[in-house]
Design a protein around this motif. Structure first.
Motif, mmCIF file in Angstrom:
data_model
loop_
_atom_site.group_PDB
_atom_site.id
_atom_site.type_symbol
_atom_site.label_atom_id
_atom_site.label_comp_id
_atom_site.label_asym_id
_atom_site.label_seq_id
_atom_site.Cartn_x
_atom_site.Cartn_y
_atom_site.Cartn_z
ATOM 1 N N UNK A 106 0.803 -1.223 0.000
ATOM 2 C CA UNK A 106 0.000 0.000 0.000
ATOM 3 C C UNK A 106 0.835 1.272 0.000
ATOM 4 N N UNK A 107 2.095 1.216 0.458
ATOM 5 C CA UNK A 107 2.933 2.412 0.515
ATOM 6 C C UNK A 107 3.852 2.585 -0.688
ATOM 7 N N UNK A 108 3.742 1.696 -1.678
ATOM 8 C CA UNK A 108 4.624 1.735 -2.846
ATOM 9 C C UNK A 108 3.983 2.563 -3.956
ATOM 10 N N UNK A 109 4.762 3.405 -4.596
ATOM 11 C CA UNK A 109 4.301 4.181 -5.739
ATOM 12 C C UNK A 109 4.325 3.289 -6.983
ATOM 13 N N UNK A 110 3.161 2.932 -7.485
ATOM 14 C CA UNK A 110 3.070 2.031 -8.643
ATOM 15 C C UNK A 110 2.722 2.785 -9.920
ATOM 16 N N UNK A 111 2.765 4.124 -9.874
ATOM 17 C CA UNK A 111 2.324 4.930 -11.016
ATOM 18 C C UNK A 111 3.079 4.567 -12.292
ATOM 19 N N UNK A 112 4.412 4.476 -12.206
ATOM 20 C CA UNK A 112 5.212 4.208 -13.404
ATOM 21 C C UNK A 112 4.879 2.840 -13.998
ATOM 22 N N UNK A 113 4.804 1.812 -13.144
ATOM 23 C CA UNK A 113 4.505 0.468 -13.641
ATOM 24 C C UNK A 113 3.094 0.385 -14.194
ATOM 25 N N UNK A 114 2.140 0.991 -13.516
ATOM 26 C CA UNK A 114 0.759 0.980 -13.979
ATOM 27 C C UNK A 114 0.615 1.700 -15.320
#
Length: 476
Positions: free
Chosen positions: A234-242
């Motif tokens: 929940x605390x990981x930034x997944x914007x780039x992968x998404x």
């Protein structure tokens, strides 16, 4: 032949990717989200079912033949019909996984397996045995495709190799434990025990997320982002992968869904050559002949079958585990090359043993040489060739052809498995040393194939791998 990554070389220390739920920190150690570990374990319970089904026929042979008054030919049908069922399951695997999703496909396969194990356990005549074995075969044919694909699609790039290789490790554990259990328990009880891992996976599937890439493929971007966030923490930034998954999927939607015939287009030929080539070489290197008929090999070589079997299990599990640990450290290609060289050497040593036996020379040493050869072969196979073709198969095909391509590649694997299993005894009756020389030559050719054609996929996202291997590319 590595694939150039478009990811930045370093990540700032302030990046949210370096949170407590990150995948890799600056010291190279890992802290993997618990949900990702549990999700992967649920998936590879299917691999355990695969292994237990393959391992069932050997320790159960005498009990089934005695209780049901079966002849050798009838039991041979029982053993081999598993592969026929697996080919049927493989043909349908890609389409089922694409249309229903990876989780539903795993659940569907377990229903086949449970029905099959129950039919075997309560069989009174040979026909029920055959039907049960065929149903289990259909189930594992589907599992052999969907498990590595699902695991590859949910894991981050720096852990994907090791996590996908757990598929092979669980197959190994399933085979080994079924050998052990079957040596002490009645074959009907062993069949009922076979339903337990099926039920564990079936009941656990509703609690794990579906593949973010499959959700993106069907246009459900909101659930795709949610599943990815859940898998990464929940605390990981997944914007780039998404974003990368979304853009690549949108670009691929311009490509039509390909049938198996449609795979033979120029843009897919490199990926198809790598996938099919690895599966053919994996099987024609002799693994199923050697493992299925290990007892007769050891007896022919003048060894105790129990010593040989115990030694094989003692080598197979640690070497498979080592392969899992090294997958994302050394890379796919180095492990494949070392593994192929080892299998080539192992077959060559076994061939020398049988050749000396034919010449009636070194009678005391030749059985030991045969044992060493088989153990070197099995250990080397477990290190790389057993797992890596499945890892690479799950990585190289773009999602618009993954169903058709996966079905085709899995079908080729099972077809080659049947050919080797069926023909092995005929080859051994022709020439034991000649059989192992043939396997050694094929393993040697595997070294050349890997060195010339197989790309290094370590550290690359699935989108980067697929864009590099296929002739079209997507703009990010």
């Amino acid at each position: 032949m590595g694939i150039k990554s478009t990811e930045p070389a370093t990540i700032p220390l302030s990046s949210p990717l370096l949170s407590t739920n990150n995948v890799e920190n600056d010291e190279g150690t890992s802290s993997v989200p618990t949900i990702l570990i549990l999700t992967t374990l649920v998936a590879v319970f299917g691999s355990y079912v695969f292994g237990s089904a393959v391992g069932y026929s050997s320790p159960s042979q005498s009990g089934i033949m005695n209780d049901l008054n079966l002849g050798v030919a009838q039991y041979a049908i029982f053993g081999s019909i598993l592969t026929i069922g697996a080919m049927i399951g493989a043909i349908a695997s890609g389409r089922i996984a694409d249309y229903t999703g990876r989780r539903v496909a795993m659940g569907f396969s377990q229903l086949f397996c449970i029905l099959g194990w129950i039919a075997i356990a309560f069989s009174k005549v040979a026909w029920w045995l055959y039907i049960g074995r065929l149903l289990v075969g259909c189930g594992i044919g589907l599992l052999s495709y969907v498990v590595p694909v699902y695991v590859a699609e949910i894991t981050p790039k720096n852990l994907r190799g090791a996590f996908t290789a757990l598929h092979q490790l669980m197959i190994c554990l399933g085979m080994s434990l079924t050998y052990l259990i079957g040596a002490y328990l009645n074959w009907r009880i062993v069949a009922l025990i076979g339903t337990i891992p099926c039920l564990i996976q079936l009941l656990s599937l509703p609690f794990i997320p579906d593949s973010p890439r499959w959700l993106a493929k069907i246009g459900n971007m909101k659930e795709s982002d949610s599943a990815l966030q859940r898998l990464r923490g929940k605390n990981v930034d997944v914007y780039q992968e998404a974003t990368e998954i979304k853009e690549y999927t949108e670009a691929l939607q311009q490509q039509t869904e390909s049938s198996i015939i449609g795979l033979f287009q120029i843009q897919y030929m490199k990926a198809l050559t790598v996938g099919v080539g690895l599966m053919i070489l994996q099987q024609f290197g002799g693994i199923n002949g050697i493992v299925f008929y290990a007892n007769s090999i050891f007896i022919s070589a003048g060894l105790s079958e129990s010593i040989g079997t115990i030694a094989m299990v003692a080598v197979k599990i640690p070497m498979t585990t080592l392969g899992v640990l090294l997958m994302d450290r050394s890379g796919r290609r180095p492990l494949l090359l070392v593994s192929a060289v080892g299998t080539c050497l192992g077959c060559f040593l076994a061939a020398i043993s049988f050749f000396l036996q034919d010449l009636h020379k070194w009678k005391e040493a030749s059985p030991i040489l045969a044992l060493v050869g088989v153990l070197v072969y099995v250990g080397s196979y477990s290190l790389g060739i057993g797992a890596i073709p499945w890892v690479i198969m799950s990585e190289i095909f773009p999602i618009n052809v993954k169903g058709s391509a996966g079905s085709f590649v899995t079908l080729i694997n099972w077809l080659c498995s049947w050919i080797v299993s069926y023909g092995f005894n005929f080859l051994m009756s022709w020439s034991s040393s000649g059989t192992f020389i043939i396997f050694s030559i094929i393993c040697g050719f595997t070294v050349l194939f890997v060195a010339k054609l197989v790309p290094e996929t370590k550290g690359c996202t699935l989108e980067e791998i697929q864009a590099s291997l296929n002739s079209y590319s997507t703009k990010r």
